[in-house]
Structures are given as C-alpha cells and as structure tokens.
Design an enzyme around this catalytic site. Structure first.
Site, PDB file in Angstrom:
ATOM      1  CD  GLN A   1      -1.073  -0.041   3.764  1.00 26.55           C
ATOM      2  OE1 GLN A   1      -1.601  -1.164   4.000  1.00 26.55           O
ATOM      3  NE2 GLN A   1      -1.596   0.938   4.368  1.00 26.55           N
TER       4      GLN A   1
ATOM      5  CG  HIS B   1      -2.640  -2.442   9.641  1.00 25.51           C
ATOM      6  ND1 HIS B   1      -2.600  -1.832   8.390  1.00 25.51           N
ATOM      7  CD2 HIS B   1      -1.994  -3.590   9.389  1.00 25.51           C
ATOM      8  CE1 HIS B   1      -2.017  -2.172   7.582  1.00 25.51           C
ATOM      9  NE2 HIS B   1      -1.668  -3.303   8.018  1.00 25.51           N
TER      10      HIS B   1
END
Length: 451
Positions: free
Chosen positions: A72, A372
C-alpha cells in the site's frame, strides 16, 4: 525598571522536595543499565524479549498462501488492500494464475468520491447543529482520510465492481496520498461552511442539491488529476499459469466482478470484540455517521466472544478461505521480524514501572483501537486450539517472511478487534444480531475508528 514578582507555590505544583524524591531512583543500578541500553539502541530494541522471538516460528499447520504480498506504500488503504486480497483468493483460482492484483487505485477513487458525497449529505442534514458542537467538529476533522472498514469496502465493490490492476494502475498520489487528501479536505471544509449557511438560510432542497453537486464536480476534478479516470469498461485478456491464452472481450467493472469473483458479499458479517462491560456480547452495534456510500451497506458489527471469533476464523482457514480482520498494530509488534506477539516487548521490565493494562482499560482510556486491516492466511492448531496465525500484510515483501507476519494467540486476544466471517457459520446465539436493530454508538466511539 520592571520588577518580577514570585507567585507562591500552589497545591499540586512541582517543588524541590518532590524533585528530590523522584530523583532517588537515579541511584538504582538497574536504571543505569536500562539508560545505557535505551540511549544506544532505542526503547523497542532494548525491551524486545528474545524468548518470544525464538519461541514464535513462522510455520503453521494450515497455510493457504503461495502468492506474493501487495504494497500500500505511503497510504492508509490497508482496508481496501486486505479486502481485495480476500477477493483475489477466488479470482486467482478462476483465472488459473498464482499471482493477480485488483486495482486498489480504482477502489480508492470511488471510495473518495462516494465519501465526499456522504460527508456533504451529512453536513446538510446536521446544519441545525452548532458549528462548535462535538459532532460537527468531529465530522470536519475526520473527512476524506484513507481509512475504512469492512462494510465500507463492500459498499464500494457492490456498487462499482472491481478491475484488474493493469486497467487502472497506481499513480504517485495513489501510493502517497497525503497531499491529495489535504486538498480534498480543504475543499470540503470550505464548502461545508457554505452548505451550512445555505441550509440555515432556508434554501430549498433543489438548491442544496445543486450546491452539493457543484462541490462534487470539484472533487471529481481533483481525483481525476491525481488518480486518473476510472474506466467504465475495459478489455481483459490473460495467460494462465499453464500458458493458455484467454480473452473476455470488453467488460464493465461489475461484469468482471460477477464473472471472476462471484462472491456474495451480503453473506458476510463483521464480528467485533468490544470489551466494555456496558456492551453485552451478542448485541448488534453500529456507529452514527459512519459510512462512505449513500444508500450503501449498513455499518453493522456483532459483539462476539473472543473464543467464537477465533474458532470461526480458524474454521474458515481450515476450509480453505482467508479471513479479513482489523487490529491495533501499534502494540507489541516488530515490523522487521514480522512478529505480532503478546508481551513481545517488556516495557514494564525495562523501565521498572508497571505498565500493564487490560483490553477494556486500553479502549476506554484511548490507548488502543483498530488501526490496521490484514488477512489471515494460515493457522497453527495444536490439540484442537489455535496457537499461531499467519498474516498477509500489505507493507511489501521486506518485513517478516516476505511480507507475511506471524501472530501468537495471546496477541489475537489483546489486539484484534474485528473479524469477518460468513453469516451461515454463526452459532445460534449470534444469528439474531444479524437482523436486530443495532445499538447506535456515537460517531467518536472507539468502535468507529478506521483501519
């Protein structure tokens, strides 16, 4: 000449007697040892418990992954990466390839655009609230971040479908979102004030809608310049791992989803471990003002016992399907070694101070919340109980085992907050929560934090 006057010491202030008392610990030999270690190596390295590192091997008895991880980069898109990683487990099999990626850029484009519209509608609906109220200040502070959660991902995929990465590849702003996000936030905050003024001055619904659509035109322009134009259709051709060429012709994103993913996302539900005693297990929860797509999937959590969450996650992996989950990775983790292990760092021992807390204490004091999202791709089961978990992260191949992390079961108990499972796998005592009216938590509740 100005004369400075001394204010008498007030109760509770730090004085010389207190300084002399707290400095007595300077004579402790263990303090000197810790000081030498920390000032040279840092706190985490000095507190790292070697027995925990050695005692947590990466091997597990049930492992699904034989693919490479995604990255990411400098963005907060973990919830999109991990949910797309779950979907690609099926797509890889359908296409006959080991490695495949969806366009995370495409998913983020639609999340950003839809989320701007969600915010603007919220601002109009709450125009009667004082500007300095806790709710309005929260909405203005939290707009257009990168984070999200499971139901928000589902809303994007159900409405806009998915596409292969090559159909809308990464851009510099998609991989490093900060500056794009700040421009969107500036635009939306400024226009939010205009919309509030319009609404409170008695503007018609038609005028408010036109003003909202004008803002969305500006949002679209920023997104297209930053991320590119999302394709409404694309040609798809590929070669499978046996070397056979395939062509699908031209597909829309929704047609691609139906043909090459085909997972009914309405059949999944997000279980959450809310440890607060006032929120009983078995109840459905939602968070006010949380979402991204107007008219999209309802935000719904089922507050489930931790042992149920573990069992259902392990059962899914054993049956061959990875599991999406959300956790607090800021606690007891080591990025380089890829370890998520309970008491991995002995901070209490290092400082000689009791720093122990319960999960409930961490949540109610703001110490811990989900931040997360990742994917379980393996579990190690001994005597019928899980003891280690294999985790597909989205931080590239450098950390851990080529990007895969290892979690012990104690860390799962303490720092995992959300697990997504199939509705039909729920035990009977949780099934009613799938359809019951959820308990609504305020927008700033810790269960509403985003990964």
């Amino acid at each position: 000449m100005t004369t400075l006057t001394t204010t008498p010491t007030s109760a509770g202030a730090i004085d010389q007697d207190l300084l002399a008392k707290v400095a007595e610990s300077d004579l402790d030999p263990s303090l000197r040892l810790a000081l030498n270690a920390v000032t040279r190596s840092g706190i985490d390295e000095s507190a790292l418990d070697r027995t925990k590192v050695v005692g947590t091997p990466a091997v597990v008895s049930n492992r699904l992954d034989n693919w490479t991880v995604t990255a990411q980069k400098r963005s907060g898109r973990c919830w999109l990466f991990s949910s797309l990683n779950l979907l690609r487990a099926t797509t890889r099999k359908n296409l006959g390839v080991k490695d495949f990626e969806f366009s995370q850029n495409y998913a983020m484009f639609w999340d950003k655009f839809e989320r701007a519209n969600f915010f603007l509608n919220d601002i109009i609906a709450t125009a009667s609230e004082p500007l300095d109220s806790r709710l309005i200040q929260f909405l203005l502070r939290e707009i257009e971040g990168d984070g999200g959660q499971w139901d928000m991902a589902v809303s994007v995929y159900q409405k806009h479908g998915v596409i292969p990465k090559q159909a809308m590849p990464e851009t510099q702003p998609s991989s490093n979102t900060h500056r794009m996000d700040t421009q969107l936030q500036t635009l939306l905050r400024r226009r939010a004030l205009d919309l509030r003024d319009l609404a409170t001055s008695g503007a018609s619904a038609e005028d408010l809608s036109a003003a909202r659509e004008g803002v969305l035109s500006d949002v679209w322009r920023i997104l297209v310049i930053s991320l590119g134009n999302p394709p409404s259709s694309f040609e798809f051709e590929w070669q499978d791992d046996e070397g056979v060429f395939h062509t699908d012709g031209t597909l829309t994103p929704n047609e691609f989803y139906d043909r090459h993913v085909g997972i009914d996302l309405s059949g999944y539900v997000c279980l959450v471990d809310d440890p607060r005693t006032e929120h009983p297990k078995g109840r459905a929860l939602t968070v006010e003002h949380l979402g991204n797509v107007v008219g999209g999937r309802e935000i719904r959590y089922i507050n489930a016992p931790m042992q149920v969450m573990k069992k259902l996650a392990a059962d899914s992996i054993v049956a061959g399907e990875p599991v999406w989950f959300g956790a607090d990775v800021s606690q007891q983790s080591d990025r380089d070694s890829g370890l998520l292990v309970g008491d991995l760092h002995d901070y209490s021992g290092l400082f000689g101070v009791d720093l122990s807390t319960t999960k409930e204490e961490r949540v109610v004091s703001g110490e811990s919340a989900m931040n997360h999202a990742m994917l379980f791709t393996g579990v190690d089961i001994a005597e019928g109980q899980p003891r280690r978990w294999r985790v597909e992260n989205s931080w590239g191949e450098e950390p851990g085992d080529k990007g895969f992390f290892t979690m012990d079961d104690d860390w799962f108990s303490n720092y995992v907050f959300e697990v997504v499972v199939k509705v039909d796998s729920l035990p009977e005592d949780l099934k009613a929560a799938v359809t019951e009216e959820p308990m609504a938590l305020p927008a700033w509740d810790p269960m509403g934090t985003l990964a």
